[in-house]
Design a protein around this motif. Sequence first.
Motif, mmCIF file in Angstrom:
data_model
loop_
_atom_site.group_PDB
_atom_site.id
_atom_site.type_symbol
_atom_site.label_atom_id
_atom_site.label_comp_id
_atom_site.label_asym_id
_atom_site.label_seq_id
_atom_site.Cartn_x
_atom_site.Cartn_y
_atom_site.Cartn_z
ATOM 1 N N VAL A 118 40.436 43.421 51.627
ATOM 2 C CA VAL A 118 39.764 44.354 52.437
ATOM 3 C C VAL A 118 38.329 44.505 52.228
ATOM 4 O O VAL A 118 37.684 44.548 53.578
ATOM 5 C CB VAL A 118 40.571 45.860 52.320
ATOM 6 N N VAL A 119 37.954 44.458 50.815
ATOM 7 C CA VAL A 119 36.465 44.627 50.669
ATOM 8 C C VAL A 119 35.892 43.342 51.165
ATOM 9 O O VAL A 119 34.828 43.401 51.780
ATOM 10 C CB VAL A 119 36.146 44.714 49.344
ATOM 11 N N CYS A 120 36.343 42.121 51.111
ATOM 12 C CA CYS A 120 35.830 40.883 51.463
ATOM 13 C C CYS A 120 35.545 40.638 52.763
ATOM 14 O O CYS A 120 34.643 40.300 53.400
ATOM 15 C CB CYS A 120 36.406 39.735 50.847
ATOM 16 N N ARG A 121 36.513 41.151 53.616
ATOM 17 C CA ARG A 121 36.645 41.277 55.106
ATOM 18 C C ARG A 121 35.544 42.199 55.535
ATOM 19 O O ARG A 121 34.917 41.828 56.559
ATOM 20 C CB ARG A 121 38.053 41.440 55.690
ATOM 21 N N TRP A 122 35.376 43.518 54.874
ATOM 22 C CA TRP A 122 34.278 44.283 55.545
ATOM 23 C C TRP A 122 33.093 43.664 55.163
ATOM 24 O O TRP A 122 32.215 43.926 56.025
ATOM 25 C CB TRP A 122 34.586 45.738 54.576
ATOM 26 N N ASP A 123 32.763 42.922 53.997
ATOM 27 C CA ASP A 123 31.555 42.301 53.825
ATOM 28 C C ASP A 123 31.343 41.330 54.740
ATOM 29 O O ASP A 123 30.152 40.846 55.001
ATOM 30 C CB ASP A 123 31.455 41.803 52.188
ATOM 31 N N SER A 143 30.120 53.642 48.411
ATOM 32 C CA SER A 143 31.287 54.388 48.635
ATOM 33 C C SER A 143 32.237 53.918 49.446
ATOM 34 O O SER A 143 33.441 54.178 48.566
ATOM 35 C CB SER A 143 30.716 55.606 49.425
ATOM 36 N N VAL A 144 32.151 52.990 50.376
ATOM 37 C CA VAL A 144 33.475 52.309 50.864
ATOM 38 C C VAL A 144 34.092 51.487 49.776
ATOM 39 O O VAL A 144 35.344 51.341 49.683
ATOM 40 C CB VAL A 144 33.190 51.234 52.054
ATOM 41 N N ALA A 197 41.297 53.984 45.546
ATOM 42 C CA ALA A 197 42.842 53.693 46.132
ATOM 43 C C ALA A 197 43.586 53.185 44.848
ATOM 44 O O ALA A 197 44.777 53.432 44.711
ATOM 45 C CB ALA A 197 42.572 52.962 47.180
ATOM 46 N N PRO A 198 43.258 52.095 44.121
ATOM 47 C CA PRO A 198 43.831 51.545 43.247
ATOM 48 C C PRO A 198 44.445 52.487 42.127
ATOM 49 O O PRO A 198 45.561 52.308 41.531
ATOM 50 C CB PRO A 198 43.056 50.420 42.800
ATOM 51 N N PHE A 199 43.797 53.405 41.823
ATOM 52 C CA PHE A 199 43.885 54.277 40.760
ATOM 53 C C PHE A 199 44.879 54.916 41.212
ATOM 54 O O PHE A 199 45.873 55.370 40.391
ATOM 55 C CB PHE A 199 42.410 55.264 40.402
ATOM 56 N N ALA A 200 44.821 55.696 42.394
ATOM 57 C CA ALA A 200 45.993 56.484 43.027
ATOM 58 C C ALA A 200 47.306 55.784 43.205
ATOM 59 O O ALA A 200 48.355 56.188 42.904
ATOM 60 C CB ALA A 200 45.488 57.137 44.204
#
Length: 126
Positions: free
Chosen positions: A92-97, A106-107, A115-118
């Motif tokens: 998700v982070v790589c695609r956003w970048d 913050s994203v 999200a991973p913590f929860a």
Amino acid sequence: MADVLRRGFLGGAALLLGVFAVAVVRERRSGAAYGEVADLMEREWFSAGKVFVAVLVGLAGSWAAACVGGTRSGLSESVPILFPLGLVAAFVVCRWDAVDDRHPLSVKIVALVAAPFALGTIMTGW
């Protein structure tokens, strides 16, 4: 709920790995070197560092749940459950970048830490 999350992230990670394998085969057939394929993976699919951070944060969530009253899973149980979560979060982070470099920190913090913590708390701790 934890079982649904486990199965969902496992299915999502398996799908991502399958699509990634197809992309690697296409790149290699078009003449890309192995270094170019590795760069493609780090830039557009899932960075190993991001996967590692998401798994560690999920593991911390699991242990936090154990401190509050859940059950603490060992590393041999937690990591295989949290690895698909790490793959999906890093993707998700790589695609956003790859789409837009202007995403705020913050994203990335939400995708790789909150999200991973929860989810680590829910998936392995309770």
